[in-house]
Design an enzyme around this catalytic site. Structure first.
Site, short mmCIF file in Angstrom:
data_model
loop_
_atom_site.label_atom_id
_atom_site.label_comp_id
_atom_site.label_asym_id
_atom_site.label_seq_id
_atom_site.Cartn_x
_atom_site.Cartn_y
_atom_site.Cartn_z
N ARG A 1 -14.57 13.32 6.91
CA ARG A 1 -13.27 13.94 7.25
C ARG A 1 -12.86 14.95 6.19
O ARG A 1 -12.31 16.00 6.49
CB ARG A 1 -12.19 12.85 7.36
CG ARG A 1 -12.30 12.01 8.62
CD ARG A 1 -11.42 10.77 8.52
NE ARG A 1 -10.02 11.09 8.38
CZ ARG A 1 -9.12 10.27 7.82
NH1 ARG A 1 -9.48 9.09 7.35
NH2 ARG A 1 -7.87 10.63 7.73
N ASP B 1 -15.23 3.18 6.37
CA ASP B 1 -14.20 4.13 5.92
C ASP B 1 -14.76 5.06 4.84
O ASP B 1 -14.46 6.25 4.84
CB ASP B 1 -12.97 3.39 5.39
CG ASP B 1 -11.89 4.40 4.99
OD1 ASP B 1 -11.43 5.14 5.86
OD2 ASP B 1 -11.55 4.46 3.80
N LYS C 1 -8.75 -1.11 5.63
CA LYS C 1 -8.93 -1.62 4.25
C LYS C 1 -7.93 -2.72 3.96
O LYS C 1 -8.25 -3.71 3.31
CB LYS C 1 -8.78 -0.46 3.25
CG LYS C 1 -9.99 0.47 3.28
CD LYS C 1 -9.81 1.68 2.40
CE LYS C 1 -8.86 2.67 3.01
NZ LYS C 1 -8.86 4.01 2.49
N SER D 1 -7.90 4.26 8.86
CA SER D 1 -8.51 4.24 7.53
C SER D 1 -7.74 3.29 6.61
O SER D 1 -8.32 2.42 5.95
CB SER D 1 -8.50 5.68 6.98
OG SER D 1 -8.73 5.70 5.60
N HIS E 1 0.85 -1.19 0.00
CA HIS E 1 0.00 0.00 0.00
C HIS E 1 0.87 1.23 0.00
O HIS E 1 1.83 1.32 0.75
CB HIS E 1 -0.90 0.02 1.24
CG HIS E 1 -1.79 1.22 1.28
ND1 HIS E 1 -2.97 1.29 0.57
CD2 HIS E 1 -1.66 2.42 1.89
CE1 HIS E 1 -3.52 2.47 0.76
NE2 HIS E 1 -2.75 3.18 1.56
#
Ligand code: URA
Length: 433
Positions: free
Chosen positions: A168, A161, A187, A183, A82
């Site tokens: 947000r 999320d 995921k 967050s 990620h």
């Protein structure tokens, strides 16, 4: 339990319990807790923070708010990567085939771009026929057969999320380290990969503008992942200028192909080697040095490039476009951006470059914008390089039917030249595991 009391507890700096966090997340997802109460809680978290335990529970409650992708039926060690987001970030296109060449299983779910950052799925869709929408069965079969598949996020993955991020975004609560960690990790942990390598970007184009904050975010995410039973390492990399040379969609695919053919930019290749080596260290228990040698080998002997071809083929893409990438979408006109003074490149402001690329048509301003796969730019000069007046700093690939003057001016303004010598920051800033 009342939302009011949970908000008040956090406002007063108290530690929230697992039950309180669960109550808020569950209630927000099912609609019983309204936006204004969740927004108040997010702002209280922004100011008062959350400790590691609270952040872990927040991550876990979010993770279990929707579908869990078990990856059952995939043989071998599953690995995911990620990136916290950047400009010119085509890492997944190269890292996936490299890791698959070394025997790991890469079942990757990626996103589309919005605003100044591009999305992996958009880039891949510049290859004719390439499909990022596979059924779960096709996805598992394809991973078992090629070792690497990249699809769009399917199903109802972490709805908490989606709802919280939207809030947000409009309440100035994005840049909170516990909220970002929860967050991202909710995921990542909703998909049952065994190994996770995080690329935490630091600099003007990243969420984390300085190294200290990036280290804090990285440590927190590694801790959450480890607590959830995964092997996690974070690589902190510089995002004070875009990654590599190309920014756009088809042009980034071309750069990924060059890199897989061992002809990529040095900095981008270094990042790939570092991330891949860290994944291998976690999966195979080899040393980082041994791992890097293996990575170099599969790039040098084209195993990784051939894996990419296999992946494109199994996902329905036109392989001839990879073998001869002049067949990929190509802009009709190239504009050269020239320096108007002598000096050294001081800054290439990532976010501004990303937004200018979006204005050229390479990105989405809103969810419904249509991307022009061919447009984008190539950075010829990088931070620290010497330039003379009249030197080309960047090549801009444009659609001549549009008025691109504002985008070109924005690009120009994003690059600053200083009369003094400038030392570029190293690309790899730290590794946390
Ligand atoms: N990326 C995410 O997925 N979430 C954040 O909060 C920030 C970056």
């Amino acid at each position: 339990m009342r939302a009011y009391d949970v908000i008040k507890n956090k406002r007063d700096g108290k530690k929230l319990t697992q039950t309180e966090i669960q109550f808020m997340i569950k209630g927000f997802v099912d609609g019983s807790i309204p936006d204004y109460q969740m927004a108040a809680l997010l702002m209280a978290v922004y100011f008062k923070g959350m400790d590691e335990e609270e952040t872990y529970w927040l991550t876990d409650c979010m993770r279990t708010s929707g579908d869990i992708i078990a990856l059952e039926g995939i043989e071998g060690v599953t690995v995911d990567k990620h990136s916290t987001g950047g400009v010119g970030d085509k890492t997944s296109l190269v890292l996936g085939p490299v890791l698959a060449s070394l025997g790991l299983k890469v079942a990757k779910m990626s996103g589309r771009g919005l605003g100044h950052t591009g999305g992996t799925i958009d880039k891949l869709e510049s290859i004719k026929g390439f499909s990022c929408e596979l059924t779960t069965e096709q996805f598992i079969d394809a991973v078992n057969s090629t070792g690497v598949v990249i699809v769009g996020q399917t199903g109802n993955l972490v709805p908490a999320d989606k709802k919280i991020y939207a809030l947000r975004d409009v309440t100035a609560t994005v840049d909170s380290i516990p909220l970002i960690a929860a967050s991202i990790m909710s995921k990542k942990l909703a998909v049952a990969n065994k190994v996770l390598v995080l690329d935490v970007k630091v600099g003007s184009g990243a969420f984390m503008k300085n190294l200290e904050d990036a280290r804090e975010l990285a440590r927190l995410m590694v801790k959450i992942g480890t607590q959830a039973g995964r092997k996690v390492t974070a690589v902190l990399s510089n995002m004070d200028e875009p990654l590599g040379e190309m920014i756009g969609n088809a042009v980034e695919v071309k750069e990924a192909i060059d890199t897989l053919r061992n002809q990529g930019p040095e900095s981008f290749t270094r990042l790939i080697k570092t991330l891949a080596a860290q994944a291998l260290v976690m999966a195979d228990k080899v040393t980082a040095e041994e791992a890097e040698k293996k990575v170099e080998q599969v790039i040098a002997d084209k195993t990784a490039y051939n894996k990419f071809l296999e992946m494109v083929k199994i996902q329905g893409g036109d392989v001839s476009m990879i073998e001869d990438y002049s067949k990929l979408p190509t802009a009709r006109q190239t504009v050269e951006l020239k320096s108007d003074k002598d000096g050294f490149v001081k800054e290439i402001h990532c976010e501004e470059i990303g937004l200018a690329a979006m204005m050229l048509g390479a990105g989405r301003e809103t969810k419904d914008s249509v991307i022009d796969m061919a447009v984008g730019l190539k950075l010829i000069k990088h931070v620290g390089d010497e330039v003379k007046s009249g030197d080309t700093i960047a090549e801009i690939f444009v659609n001549p039917d549009l008025d691109n003057s504002k985008a070109i001016q924005r690009l120009k303004d994003a690059i600053s030249i200083s009369p003094e010598k400038v030392t570029a920051q190293p690309l790899i800033l730290d590794i946390i595991s």
